[in-house]
Scaffold this active site. Sequence first.
Site, PDB file in Angstrom:
ATOM      1  N   GLU A 112       0.840  -1.189   0.000  1.00 51.00           N
ATOM      2  CA  GLU A 112       0.000   0.000   0.000  1.00 51.00           C
ATOM      3  C   GLU A 112       0.884   1.250   0.000  1.00 51.00           C
ATOM      4  O   GLU A 112       1.684   1.446   0.903  1.00 51.00           O
ATOM      5  CB  GLU A 112      -0.883  -0.019   1.250  1.00 51.00           C
ATOM      6  CG  GLU A 112      -1.633   1.266   1.495  1.00 51.00           C
ATOM      7  CD  GLU A 112      -2.396   1.241   2.829  1.00 51.00           C
ATOM      8  OE1 GLU A 112      -2.328   0.216   3.545  1.00 51.00           O
ATOM      9  OE2 GLU A 112      -3.046   2.243   3.139  1.00 51.00           O
ATOM     10  N   ASP A 140      -1.187  -1.186   5.680  1.00 54.70           N
ATOM     11  CA  ASP A 140      -1.060  -0.599   7.016  1.00 54.70           C
ATOM     12  C   ASP A 140      -1.979  -1.292   8.018  1.00 54.70           C
ATOM     13  O   ASP A 140      -3.038  -1.788   7.650  1.00 54.70           O
ATOM     14  CB  ASP A 140      -1.423   0.894   6.974  1.00 54.70           C
ATOM     15  CG  ASP A 140      -0.384   1.709   6.219  1.00 54.70           C
ATOM     16  OD1 ASP A 140       0.710   1.165   5.966  1.00 54.70           O
ATOM     17  OD2 ASP A 140      -0.676   2.873   5.880  1.00 54.70           O
ATOM     18  N   ASP A 177      -4.098  -0.240   9.904  1.00 58.77           N
ATOM     19  CA  ASP A 177      -5.170   0.675  10.329  1.00 58.77           C
ATOM     20  C   ASP A 177      -6.430   0.424   9.496  1.00 58.77           C
ATOM     21  O   ASP A 177      -6.483  -0.518   8.703  1.00 58.77           O
ATOM     22  CB  ASP A 177      -4.717   2.135  10.215  1.00 58.77           C
ATOM     23  CG  ASP A 177      -4.344   2.504   8.776  1.00 58.77           C
ATOM     24  OD1 ASP A 177      -4.630   1.702   7.855  1.00 58.77           O
ATOM     25  OD2 ASP A 177      -3.766   3.589   8.578  1.00 58.77           O
ATOM     26  N   ASP A 229      -7.856   2.075   7.023  1.00 61.88           N
ATOM     27  CA  ASP A 229      -7.673   2.174   5.572  1.00 61.88           C
ATOM     28  C   ASP A 229      -6.951   0.954   5.033  1.00 61.88           C
ATOM     29  O   ASP A 229      -7.323   0.413   3.989  1.00 61.88           O
ATOM     30  CB  ASP A 229      -6.842   3.420   5.220  1.00 61.88           C
ATOM     31  CG  ASP A 229      -7.733   4.642   5.064  1.00 61.88           C
ATOM     32  OD1 ASP A 229      -8.964   4.472   5.226  1.00 61.88           O
ATOM     33  OD2 ASP A 229      -7.197   5.737   4.800  1.00 61.88           O
TER      34      ASP A 229
END
Length: 633
Positions: free
Chosen positions: A425, A498, A500, A502
Amino acid sequence: MPDPGENEYGAASIQVLEGLQAVRKRPGMYIGSTGSRGLHHLVYEIVDNSIDEALAGYCDEIQVTIHKDNSVTVQDDGRGIPVDEHPKYERSALEIVMTVLHAGGKFDEKVYQVSGGLHGVGVSVVCALTERLEATVSREGNIYAQSYERGVPEGPIEEIGTTDETGTKISFRPDPEIFEDIDFDFLTLSTRMRELAYLNRGLKITLTDERNDKQETYHAEGGVVEFVGWLNRNNDPITEETVAFIDRQEGVEVDLALQWTDGYNQNVHSFVNNINTHEGGTHLTGFKTALTRVMNRYAEENGHLDGEMTLKGDDCREGLTGILSVKVPDPQFEGQTKTRLGNSEVKGIVQSLTNQYLSEWFLEHPKSADAIVQRAVQAAQARIAAKEARELTRRKGLLESTNLPGKLADCSTRDPAKSELFIVEGDSAGGSAKQGRERDYQAILPLRGKILNVQKSRLDRALKNNEIQALITAIGTSIGDEFDLENLRYDKIILMTDADVDGSHIRTLLLTFFWNHMRPLIENGHVYIAMPPLYRVQKGTKSEYVYSEDQKDRLVEEWGGNTTVQRFKGLGEMNPEQLWETCMDPETRSFGLVRTEETVQADELFNILMGDKVTPRREFIMDHADEVEVLDV
Ligand code: 28G
């Protein structure tokens, strides 16, 4: 102790002990694995016996309880396992069922034999693989009990009380010496129990988890019709009614429910004797053939088709959610995972019943029939458009691996078995990964931003998306009908996003794409998820990566003062060396393999995560936050 072999009792004892030894020595041969699948299979095996009792018409309620120590109790209100003494073997029927390998099959005349896959190996196998098992039987006014330790009776069967009820209760704790891990997963068990309740209309199944006071009850008087309604609860069906019938021909029972939605995926699940036939088979073929014929005939007769156009099977099934459940007396299971029905006679039976009922239903519901068929006509038009788009892309050479995408930093080896592709990403993490990698066998494909949500678009649109094109070309297998595992360019495809919200969204988008268009990649275990750490805790010369808030707090407390904590907000904040250590170095990295054996569960998950409705998605993620993790890896 009687001389073994001298009489029937002795001979039987030896047989029992030998059987027990065989099961404990090679548990995988009997339950498939000693991992999580095998563990849950213990419960399914016991519950299957209650289901048989329900199919025989004597049981209508099953209670399954997971206790705090990971022991499980299954209780039914059937007739109770017989306890009368076997004249020759001098022991109760209960003891024989519990201790003699395959005892069930020998003297049982089950209406529907469950010989497929791993099902139907017998309770004795479960008994042999448990630390302790307690059987309690209520019948003929009395309560009987017998316990076993690793398959060996602790004592004779005893009468422990009186009752005016009937039924069987079995409690067991899996043997930690056999299983890698004895933690039962609520989502796995609940998915199967819900499925069983839907497949056996009227049967009530309650699942209780005493580890966290969860309880769910599954009970569907509408059977598979309600199953389809449940699968579609987050979709928009194009007709209110569900097409459904249940009938029997030549001893084969066929139970079908169909409802089309405005989505693009096929969501049809088939079952034989309650076993999910992932690989399909004759029943599914019969159904598909009849569906395509009936829809084409209706379309033709009602002027829905232009010129030469005919509806293909996939056109007719676009957006279709369906359950086909058949009960077959002597099923032949074939295929790699023994989940394909082979009985040739079943094809004709399902085909003729589907043909008959579906034609009738279309006549009786012309409005719905028009909507369903028009939807298929649109799918056919889109298919033709997609083919043109694909040909154009092919002419431009966009999907061929001779035209590798510019941003792919490929590895130098040409041996796919040794190669790994990291899908990363963001450009910044992509840069670190390129610097940190072992270029000999590790390739990096950075993805910018979010890829297209393929759950919400047809293939023709997906193919126009740059990120998706790059992905397809790099992987090399092509997609859909043209997918060919032989051309896979990397043995491992690792999603590195990541840690998180997103990141997990992007990961799910990628997984959805693989699931919809490159499913064999997932099924053959080529897709992995990198698990980047959240923190690095350091004190003096020692340091450790940690993966959760809790873990960090614990470590800081344990190590005391002077610790420094580095927080990684994303992959981009790790330097190349850190990224190598945590996510890329085969010696130190942590990975999760993406597995999706439970296809009902997987389809459901992708649907909720990527579908149109936001509320169920939010609820689902909140309710199942940890399970989504478990499912993903
Ligand atoms: C609670 C956990 C799992 C079961 C029964 C009921 C019978 C039975 C089970 O028979 C085979 C067939 C007839 C002797 C059958 C009771 C006929 C009459 C049963 C279960 C051998 C075993 N009365 N309920 N097995 N019989 N529930 N639940 O295991 O000849 S297993």
